[in-house]
Design an enzyme around this catalytic site. Structure first.
Site, PDB file in Angstrom:
ATOM      1  N   GLU A 152     -11.756 -10.169  -4.931  1.00  0.00           N
ATOM      2  CA  GLU A 152     -10.216 -10.195  -4.688  1.00  0.00           C
ATOM      3  C   GLU A 152      -9.780 -11.631  -3.998  1.00  0.00           C
ATOM      4  O   GLU A 152      -8.610 -11.762  -3.464  1.00  0.00           O
ATOM      5  CB  GLU A 152      -9.791  -9.090  -3.798  1.00  0.00           C
ATOM      6  CG  GLU A 152     -10.549  -8.677  -2.481  1.00  0.00           C
ATOM      7  CD  GLU A 152     -10.103  -7.323  -1.779  1.00  0.00           C
ATOM      8  OE1 GLU A 152      -9.083  -6.906  -2.368  1.00  0.00           O
ATOM      9  OE2 GLU A 152     -10.842  -7.076  -1.022  1.00  0.00           O
TER      10      GLU A 152
ATOM     11  N   ASP B  37      -4.941  -8.535  -4.335  1.00  0.00           N
ATOM     12  CA  ASP B  37      -5.148  -9.556  -3.474  1.00  0.00           C
ATOM     13  C   ASP B  37      -5.368 -10.878  -4.113  1.00  0.00           C
ATOM     14  O   ASP B  37      -5.124 -11.833  -3.753  1.00  0.00           O
ATOM     15  CB  ASP B  37      -6.384  -9.063  -2.461  1.00  0.00           C
ATOM     16  CG  ASP B  37      -5.624  -8.075  -1.318  1.00  0.00           C
ATOM     17  OD1 ASP B  37      -4.688  -8.633  -0.671  1.00  0.00           O
ATOM     18  OD2 ASP B  37      -6.402  -7.237  -0.866  1.00  0.00           O
TER      19      ASP B  37
ATOM     20  N   HIS C  51       0.922  -1.082   0.215  1.00  0.00           N
ATOM     21  CA  HIS C  51       0.049  -0.018  -0.048  1.00  0.00           C
ATOM     22  C   HIS C  51       0.783   1.288   0.035  1.00  0.00           C
ATOM     23  O   HIS C  51       0.430   2.504  -0.443  1.00  0.00           O
ATOM     24  CB  HIS C  51      -0.799  -0.031   1.118  1.00  0.00           C
ATOM     25  CG  HIS C  51      -2.167  -1.022   0.722  1.00  0.00           C
ATOM     26  ND1 HIS C  51      -2.058  -2.105   1.431  1.00  0.00           N
ATOM     27  CD2 HIS C  51      -3.231  -0.800  -0.172  1.00  0.00           C
ATOM     28  CE1 HIS C  51      -3.210  -2.792   0.663  1.00  0.00           C
ATOM     29  NE2 HIS C  51      -3.862  -2.061   0.099  1.00  0.00           N
TER      30      HIS C  51
ATOM     31  N   CYS D 251     -10.273  -2.781 -10.219  1.00  0.00           N
ATOM     32  CA  CYS D 251      -9.370  -1.626  -9.664  1.00  0.00           C
ATOM     33  C   CYS D 251      -8.004  -2.058  -9.044  1.00  0.00           C
ATOM     34  O   CYS D 251      -7.619  -1.133  -8.255  1.00  0.00           O
ATOM     35  CB  CYS D 251     -10.528  -1.179  -8.452  1.00  0.00           C
ATOM     36  SG  CYS D 251     -10.575  -2.498  -7.080  1.00  0.00           S
TER      37      CYS D 251
END
Ligand code: PEP
Ligand code: MG
Length: 537
Positions: free
Chosen positions: A428, A452, A187, A499
């Site tokens: 995900e 993920d 992240h 996304c």
């Protein structure tokens, strides 16, 4: 010159001074000081500085969001005037110890006392006493609030950066990031991308603080970090940087154009954001909407839960900025690498497979309900859609919908205006992709989180830098799961987007179009690049 290689997070070039980032969680060391009185004066001065900071924070917040939110800084200021607290610090100073240690001791003593009280309001003050004490400790230790003390924008070099640290940084002070460790799907890397900054991770450098102040060049195309390059090479890099800027400017011509292929196939290109201000970048990049607002970033880098009102104001601000464009807000996805102390999450053997995201929300509905109330209240101000992360079963979706309906009923009884909101889920986990036929009957859309989905399908920890070079992001298993998900969505007449970071991989744009993907949500910096890839087909 020294040269290091790393994994590039954003293709770009930055040239500037290096700033070695010192960790925020400053470790207080207990030492004896030779001069007690001088140490007391040092403490008194630090308190004065803290109070001045709190006064400006109060004023800034008052002007921006009003008295209710500004009040907390007034409370912090009052805590620093409290005789009992000051006596507790002075007692330790009197024993001849350093001020940082004295403040930490008083902080622990008071935080424990507040935490043990029955009254919920007083309990919550434990976080405040820690917050304000840390401010004083930071001042004493010379650690700036966001860790970056500089007048000119710099290349931030760090051992590693957590999402909480990155989210607090002021973009205007940063030219690029370089980290010794880290993976490009973490992240922190995603945040760097959303800030549109060149960044390199996993450089494995042994150099550290001695780099401070030297001239550095971050080359995101070659994955190289050059320290004090010779003039000739520096000139060449300046030339390449200008070329890069010119290429970016050329992409600007695609603003206002449609995302359409030569043979007339259209796709939506939206942007991923993590903070309210990122919506400006999404608009500037001419994104068609927001495909993923990672709402958990509102929870990072702070000492306590954001209130319903705070969240409402943030969602409302994004929705208002985006006008009639769709904004897909993802509910809290905390856990794994996104850690927040005040959630008091236990250490886990395998946090990525653990207590995270929707699992926390369903287990601690009070947190979830606060967020949902804020989201539905904000829905009146734009075109909101809400999606839920880490879903693995139909039962979870049904439970989510029950809670959503309960929240909506409550809000309408209270008289809050709301608009219709599309409800979707992230795909995900391989489980969700494999039962996407059933899940599609329950929701209005799917958004595929390939970051993920890749880690769970290939059993490759996205944080593990050692596995990064061998991880095949185009693995047929992932492409099959994406294709299956899109097909199942369309069978039920709902839309499906992507996304995760793979959405911006232009080597796959044609494949995604062929699969019938309806939307790609990418960092603002990639919107025009992907538009070009679509239009070139
Ligand atoms: C994903 O997993 O692909 C995703 C978009 O969510 P995050 O990267 O925040 O886990
Ligand atoms: Mg995810």
């Amino acid at each position: 010159m020294e040269k290091y290689t790393g994994k590039s997070v954003l293709k770009g070039i930055a040239i500037g001074r290096i700033y070695w980032y010192r960790k925020q969680d400053y470790q207080v060391v207990k030492t004896e000081v030779p001069d007690k009185e001088a140490e007391k004066r040092r403490f008194a001065e630090a308190v004065e500085t803290a109070q001045a900071q709190l006064v400006s924070l109060y004023e800034e917040t008052l002007a921006r969001v009003g008295e209710d939110h500004a009040m907390i800084f007034d409370i912090h200021k009052m805590m620093l005037e409290d005789d009992d607290y000051l006596d507790a610090v002075n007692e330790v100073l009197e024993e001849g110890f350093n001020a940082e240690y004295a403040v930490e001791t008083a902080q622990d003593q008071f935080a424990e006392m507040f935490a043990s009280m029955d009254d919920e309001y007083m309990k919550a003050r434990a976080a405040d006493i820690k917050d304000v004490s840390r401010r004083v400790i930071r001042i004493l230790a010379g650690v700036p609030e966001d860790g970056i003390l500089t007048d000119e924008p710099v290349i931030v070099v760090a051992d590693d950066l957590t999402p909480s640290e990155t989210v607090k940084m002021d973009k205007n002070k940063i030219l690029a990031f370089v980290t010794v460790r880290g993976s490009s799907n973490s992240h922190t890397a995603i945040l760097a991308r959303s800030m549109n900054l060149p960044a390199l991770v996993n450089t494995g450098m042994t150099a550290g603080e001695e780099l401070n102040g030297k001239i550095g060049v971050v080359d995101g195309f070659q994955g190289e970090f050059l320290v004090e390059p010779e003039q000739e090479l520096l000139d060449e890099m300046i030339h390449r940087k200008n070329q890069w800027v010119a290429d970016l400017e050329a992409l600007e011509q695609l603003k206002g154009k449609d995302n359409i292929t030569g043979d007339g196939r259209r796709i939506d290109i939206f942007a991923n954001i993590g903070k309210v201000e990122d919506a400006d970048g999404a608009l500037a990049a001419d994104a068609g909407g927001i495909g993923l607002f990672r709402s958990e970033f509102l929870y990072l880098g702070r000492e306590n839960f954001p209130t319903e009102e705070e969240q409402f104001l943030s969602y409302k601000a994004v929705l208002e900025k985006m006008g009639d464009k769709k904004v897909v807000i993802r509910t809290l996805d905390i856990g794994a690498d996104k850690k927040v102390d005040y959630f008091a999450l236990e250490e886990e053997e395998n946090p990525a497979l653990g207590y995270r995201a929707i699992r926390i929300c369903l287990d601690r509905p009070e947190i979830f309900i606060t967020q949902l109330r804020a989201l539905f209240r904000a829905s009146a101000y734009g075109r909101a859609a809400i999606m839920f992360p880490m879903v693995v079963s139909v039962a979870e979706v049904r439970r989510i919908k029950e809670i959503v309906n309960q929240v909506k009923e409550e809000l309408s009884t209270e008289g809050h205006p709301m608009k219709d909101v599309e409800l979707g889920i992230m795909i995900e986990t391989p489980a969700a992709a494999l039962i996407s036929d059933e899940l599609a009957k329950e929701v209005d859309f799917f958004s595929i989180g390939t970051n993920d989905l890749t880690q769970y399908t290939l059993a490759v920890d996205r944080q593990n830098q050692k596995l990064e070079s061998t991880c095949d992001t185009h693995h047929p298993a992932i492409l099959k799961l994406i294709e299956m998900t899109v097909k199942n969505a369309h069978k039920e007449g709902i839309w499906a987007g992507i996304c995760g970071e793979l959405a911006a991989d232009t080597d796959l744009t044609e494949t995604f179009l062929a699969m019938g993907v309806d939307e790609l949500s990418v960092s603002a910096s990639s919107v025009l690049k992907v538009r070009k890839a679509v239009r070139d087909l």
